[in-house]
Design an enzyme around this catalytic site. Structure first.
Site, PDB file in Angstrom:
ATOM      1  CB  SER A  92      31.506 -32.364 -51.604  1.00  0.00           C
ATOM      2  OG  SER A  92      30.747 -31.237 -51.789  1.00  0.00           O
ATOM      3  CD  GLU A 126      29.815 -46.787 -49.827  1.00  0.00           C
ATOM      4  OE1 GLU A 126      28.655 -46.929 -50.207  1.00  0.00           O
ATOM      5  OE2 GLU A 126      30.140 -46.271 -48.752  1.00  0.00           O
ATOM      6  CE  LYS A 128      32.746 -39.953 -55.644  1.00  0.00           C
ATOM      7  NZ  LYS A 128      32.142 -39.516 -56.901  1.00  0.00           N
ATOM      8  CG  ASP A 130      30.380 -41.140 -62.929  1.00  0.00           C
ATOM      9  OD1 ASP A 130      30.002 -40.094 -62.366  1.00  0.00           O
ATOM     10  OD2 ASP A 130      31.067 -41.150 -63.963  1.00  0.00           O
ATOM     11  CE1 TYR A 236      25.867 -41.305 -50.931  1.00  0.00           C
ATOM     12  CE2 TYR A 236      25.549 -42.520 -52.974  1.00  0.00           C
ATOM     13  CZ  TYR A 236      25.686 -41.325 -52.297  1.00  0.00           C
ATOM     14  OH  TYR A 236      25.639 -40.151 -52.986  1.00  0.00           O
ATOM     15  CE  LYS A 324      36.535 -38.962 -58.556  1.00  0.00           C
ATOM     16  NZ  LYS A 324      36.346 -37.533 -58.479  1.00  0.00           N
ATOM     17  CB  CYS A 429      42.779  -7.151 -72.179  1.00  0.00           C
ATOM     18  SG  CYS A 429      41.109  -7.831 -72.097  1.00  0.00           S
ATOM     19  CB  CYS A 432      38.991  -3.934 -72.850  1.00  0.00           C
ATOM     20  SG  CYS A 432      40.285  -4.166 -71.620  1.00  0.00           S
ATOM     21  CB  CYS A 447      42.466  -7.542 -68.484  1.00  0.00           C
ATOM     22  SG  CYS A 447      41.620  -6.023 -68.918  1.00  0.00           S
ATOM     23  CB  CYS A 453      37.915  -5.215 -69.112  1.00  0.00           C
ATOM     24  SG  CYS A 453      38.045  -6.757 -70.038  1.00  0.00           S
TER      25      CYS A 453
HETATM   26  O1  D41 Z   1      28.713 -44.064 -54.618  1.00  0.00           O
HETATM   27  C1  D41 Z   1      28.771 -42.861 -54.469  1.00  0.00           C
HETATM   28  N1  D41 Z   1      28.716 -42.048 -55.514  1.00  0.00           N
HETATM   29  C2  D41 Z   1      28.861 -42.273 -53.095  1.00  0.00           C
HETATM   30  C3  D41 Z   1      28.802 -40.908 -52.949  1.00  0.00           C
HETATM   31  C4  D41 Z   1      28.991 -43.078 -51.946  1.00  0.00           C
HETATM   32  N2  D41 Z   1      29.046 -44.422 -52.049  1.00  0.00           N
HETATM   33  N3  D41 Z   1      29.064 -42.522 -50.710  1.00  0.00           N
HETATM   34  C5  D41 Z   1      28.996 -41.163 -50.552  1.00  0.00           C
HETATM   35  N4  D41 Z   1      29.034 -40.657 -49.308  1.00  0.00           N
HETATM   36  C6  D41 Z   1      28.970 -39.348 -49.134  1.00  0.00           C
HETATM   37  C7  D41 Z   1      29.009 -38.791 -47.738  1.00  0.00           C
HETATM   38  C8  D41 Z   1      30.151 -39.389 -46.970  1.00  0.00           C
HETATM   39  C9  D41 Z   1      29.180 -37.303 -47.743  1.00  0.00           C
HETATM   40  C10 D41 Z   1      27.724 -39.134 -47.053  1.00  0.00           C
HETATM   41  C11 D41 Z   1      28.874 -40.312 -51.683  1.00  0.00           C
HETATM   42  C12 D41 Z   1      28.807 -38.926 -51.417  1.00  0.00           C
HETATM   43  N5  D41 Z   1      28.854 -38.485 -50.143  1.00  0.00           N
HETATM   44  C13 D41 Z   1      28.696 -37.911 -52.446  1.00  0.00           C
HETATM   45  N6  D41 Z   1      28.422 -38.080 -53.711  1.00  0.00           N
HETATM   46  C14 D41 Z   1      28.431 -36.892 -54.330  1.00  0.00           C
HETATM   47  C15 D41 Z   1      28.732 -35.940 -53.446  1.00  0.00           C
HETATM   48  C16 D41 Z   1      28.897 -36.561 -52.236  1.00  0.00           C
END
Ligand code: D41
Length: 706
Positions: A92, A126, A128, A130, A236, A324, A429, A432, A447, A453
């Site tokens: 992640s 870059e 991210k 969705d 990526y 984010k 609670c 219960c 609780c 419970c």
């Molecule tokens: O564009 C993305 N959603 C994105 C997700 C991205 N450009 N690079 C990513 N790189 C990674 C690692 C560094 C762990 C290889 C990612 C994600 N992970 C990622 N997306 C969801 C969980 C992890």
């Protein structure tokens, strides 16, 4: 099943014959399952045949049959999708929410590597995307497997579906022999709108946002449906590769582009935090015109050598972070407050809202955290929202960031109804009726009913069957609730006696609503399948407060075996002495977690329930499976004195990555002491105990032999 020849030594002719045989067997199994409703082989056997088929195809890609079971569109595996264990886990991303977080990220990377503030250190940036992550495995230039991220370790096999996506090449020229390409599947705004129109016109399900549409389209058992959906893919990252792609992130992405993947054209190189933050603003400005959803910017250390040295924490790399975009907000009325009782008895207030769209998603529930949060107080008794409380009937602000649960963030006092009253948080609670006191230092009421419970018992069971715990196919939250309310199961051990207690469990189950012969049998097979369980999953499945997935893993690795862990918990019960100190010595285990853990084992009813469960299972010892063959795997090492070639943090992380256990003090269990200059009493003690002592260079030489 007959013993099979090792795939390594199969001749081409044998492989060809076996693939034909497997295609027949699997087709017959599918037929029996779908048409005759009388499965002839178990799920496990079916999966084993499919895996064998895939493994032979991987070695002999030239023999892949036109009617190969792994290529069949619409070939439905028994219980949804088959599973694929990622050869390298899909990690992640850690999150950053403001510019300070980005500067701190840069500082922590430098600190870990021992780089001063003036040393060159560049990052890629870059957008991210969705969407949802996907891993594509190519062998000898052919796409052989596609898997969703799943829990990061095990994903779903969506190979047939991935093949229908135009952006995903099925053949590559000049690719490494083994190449796993990772990236994001997504849907553009225009395609999403058109899809929803089409769906609506046919009175079929419409999607709340492009991300859901992409997920729903990829996760179709019938790949024909996936094919009709306009999915796209950006590459990526990568998993296993037989030859390195490049020496920098930027060059690796360029290589993927040359191999035929789409990569994000907005990817840039930044020299440090100032440029990263400038890039963030630029991308934020482009957000509305990109034509697809993004939820932030991802930064990665550009030098792949440094990425390797930085490594990762339990689930996130140290060399990357997602910055984010701010959360989306909306205002609506608070219709009511419900109290939910969790697995550990916590009373959690949930806001019932008049439905409102927040960033493309309709929200009608949101968390209110706890009693203090409603009253306008933080955990230390200070004011939040300027001390404004939240009342039923209020006009409230709802906040949603990415995947997180929506929150009620603010309240508009000008719109408060005149007759409103402060919310009276229950002290009993609601499930219960037990007292729900608030212990000093605890932010929530709990609780006190424990296992009596019903809400706690059900939540514990749901946790037990969840993906990171026992992960029992066909036994999800819904089924657990059904079985619990019918008195079939009250605690985890009951799941494993279900079939025997009901004599012919199958007969009874298949007569219930929502169950047939097929699903009942599949359920009992899935339960049997989990009688052998790794120690870490067992421990996590117990649902002990504060003991999460990562901690369960560390604790399991530390003790190795269930009997040893069990004994250690009894020994540590007085919360002092050697066993207690040993528990606290585990990196990542603090006093609160340790107390909760030994408390659970010491509590009579809970202990009895754990024992009943353990008696039903074979608990597999914890192993560092990924690091066999390292010269230090399983060894306990201690660092002392000054290190000159790398920081302490990097040395520790590297040793752990190679399967060593890093301890803080020397004892009879220590295998190696790594002593730098100015080593003191630890070196003396190690010498007394006859423990091997290495200097930093000798230690690194030992690792390089790995
Ligand atoms: O564009 C993305 N959603 C994105 C997700 C991205 N450009 N690079 C990513 N790189 C990674 C690692 C560094 C762990 C290889 C990612 C994600 N992970 C990622 N997306 C969801 C969980 C992890």
């Amino acid at each position: 099943m007959n013993p099979r020849t090792d795939i390594e030594v199969l001749t081409e002719a044998e492989a060809k014959a076996e693939l034909a045989d497997l295609a027949n067997q699997l087709a017959a199994a599918n037929d029996a399952y779908h048409r005759e409703d009388a499965p002839q082989i178990s799920d496990a056997e079916y999966d084993a045949l499919k895996q064998r088929n895939a493994a032979i195809e991987a070695r002999f890609p030239q023999l892949v049959r036109e009617d190969s079971p792994s290529l069949q569109v619409g070939a439905v595996p028994l219980a949804g999708f088959g599973k694929i264990t990622h050869s390298i886990p899909m990690l992640s991303l850690a999150n950053a929410f403001d510019s300070d977080d980005i500067r701190e990220f840069d500082t922590s990377v430098r600190k870990f590597l021992g780089l001063g503030p003036e040393a060159d250190l560049s990052y890629t940036a870059e957008p991210k995307i969705d969407g949802l992550s996907l891993s594509l495995r190519y062998e000898n230039g052919k796409l052989i497997e596609a898997a969703t991220r799943g829990d990061g370790r095990v994903g779903e096999n969506v190979t047939a579906n991935a093949r229908t996506i135009d952006d995903i090449p099925t053949e590559l020229d000049d690719a490494p022999k083994v190449l796993e390409v990772r990236g994001e599947v997504y849907m553009s705004h225009a395609d999403f709108e058109a899809l929803n129109k089409r769906q609506a016109a046919r009175s079929e399900k419409t999607f709340a946002n492009p991300r859901n549409a992409a997920a729903g389209s990829l996760r179709q058992l019938d790949a024909g449906i996936t094919k009709s959906r306009p999915l796209r893919f950006f590459a990526y990252a990568w998993g296993s590769v037989s030859d390195p792609l490049a020496t920098t992130q930027m060059a690796a992405i360029e290589r993927l582009r040359k191999l035929g993947f789409r990569t994000n054209p907005a990817t840039r190189l930044c020299s440090g935090p100032a440029e990263m933050l400038a890039n963030y603003e630029e991308i934020e400005e482009q957000r509305a015109t990109l034509g697809y959803d993004i939820d932030g910017v991802v930064y990665k250390v550009n030098d792949l050598g440094l990425q390797g040295r930085l490594g990762f924490r339990s689930t996130t790399p140290r060399w990357a972070i997602a910055h984010k975009f701010p959360a989306e907000l909306a205002w609506t009325t608070l219709e009511g407050i419900d109290i939910q009782v969790g697995r550990t008895g916590a009373l959690s207030p949930v806001a019932r809202l008049s439905p409102v769209t927040v960033g493309g998603v309709v929200v009608s529930n949101a968390t209110l955290h706890n009693e203090d949060y409603i009253a306008g107080l933080d955990s230390k008794g200070g004011e939040i929202r300027g001390g404004k409380d939240i009342r039923v009937g209020d006009w409230v602000q709802v906040y949603r960031a990415g995947d997180v649960i929506p929150k009620v963030a603010d309240v508009d006092l000008a719109k408060r109804p005149e007759d409103s009253k402060p919310y009276d948080f229950p002290t009993k609670c609601p499930e219960c009726g037990s007292e729900a006191p608030r212990e000093p230092g605890d932010a929530v009421r709990r609780c006190s009913g424990g296992l009596i419970c019903p809400a706690q018992a059900v939540e514990k069971l749901k946790h037990f069957v969840s993906r990171a715990a026992f992960d029992i196919d066909g036994l999800g939250a819904k089924q657990v609730e059904q079985f619990y309310s019918d008195g079939w199961i009250a605690e985890p051990a009951d799941i494993f006696t279900l079939q025997s207690r009901y004599g012919d469990g199958l007969q009874q189950l298949k007569n219930r609503e929502g169950w047939g012969e097929k699903s009942a049998k599949a359920l009992f097979d899935a339960i049997e399948d989990k009688r052998k369980i790794p120690l870490r999953r067992f421990l996590f499945g117990l649902g002990i407060r504060h003991v999460g997935e990562a901690a369960s893993n560390l604790i399991a690795l530390h003790y190795g075996e269930w009997a040893i862990l069990d004994q250690a918990m009894r020994d540590a019960a007085p919360k002092r002495g050697a066993a207690w100190d040993d528990l606290l010595g585990i990196d990542g285990v603090g006093v609160v977690m340790a107390g909760s853990l030994v408390g659970a084992f010491a509590q009579e009813a809970e202990r009895a329930s754990i024992e009943r469960l353990a008696a039903e299972l074979e608990i597999l010892p914890a192993t560092r499976s990924d690091v066999t063959g390292s010269p230090v795997a399983g060894k306990t090492v201690v660092f002392t004195g000054a290190l000159e070639l790398m920081t302490r943090a990097e040395a520790k992380a590297r040793a752990e990555r190679l399967g060593a256990k890093v301890a803080g003090s020397v004892s009879a269990k220590t295998d190696i002491l790594i002593a730098g200059p100015r080593a003191g009493s630890k070196a003396t003690k190690a010498a007394e105990l006859g423990i091997e002592i290495l200097d930093e260079a000798a230690w690194l030489a030992l690792l390089d032999g790995a």
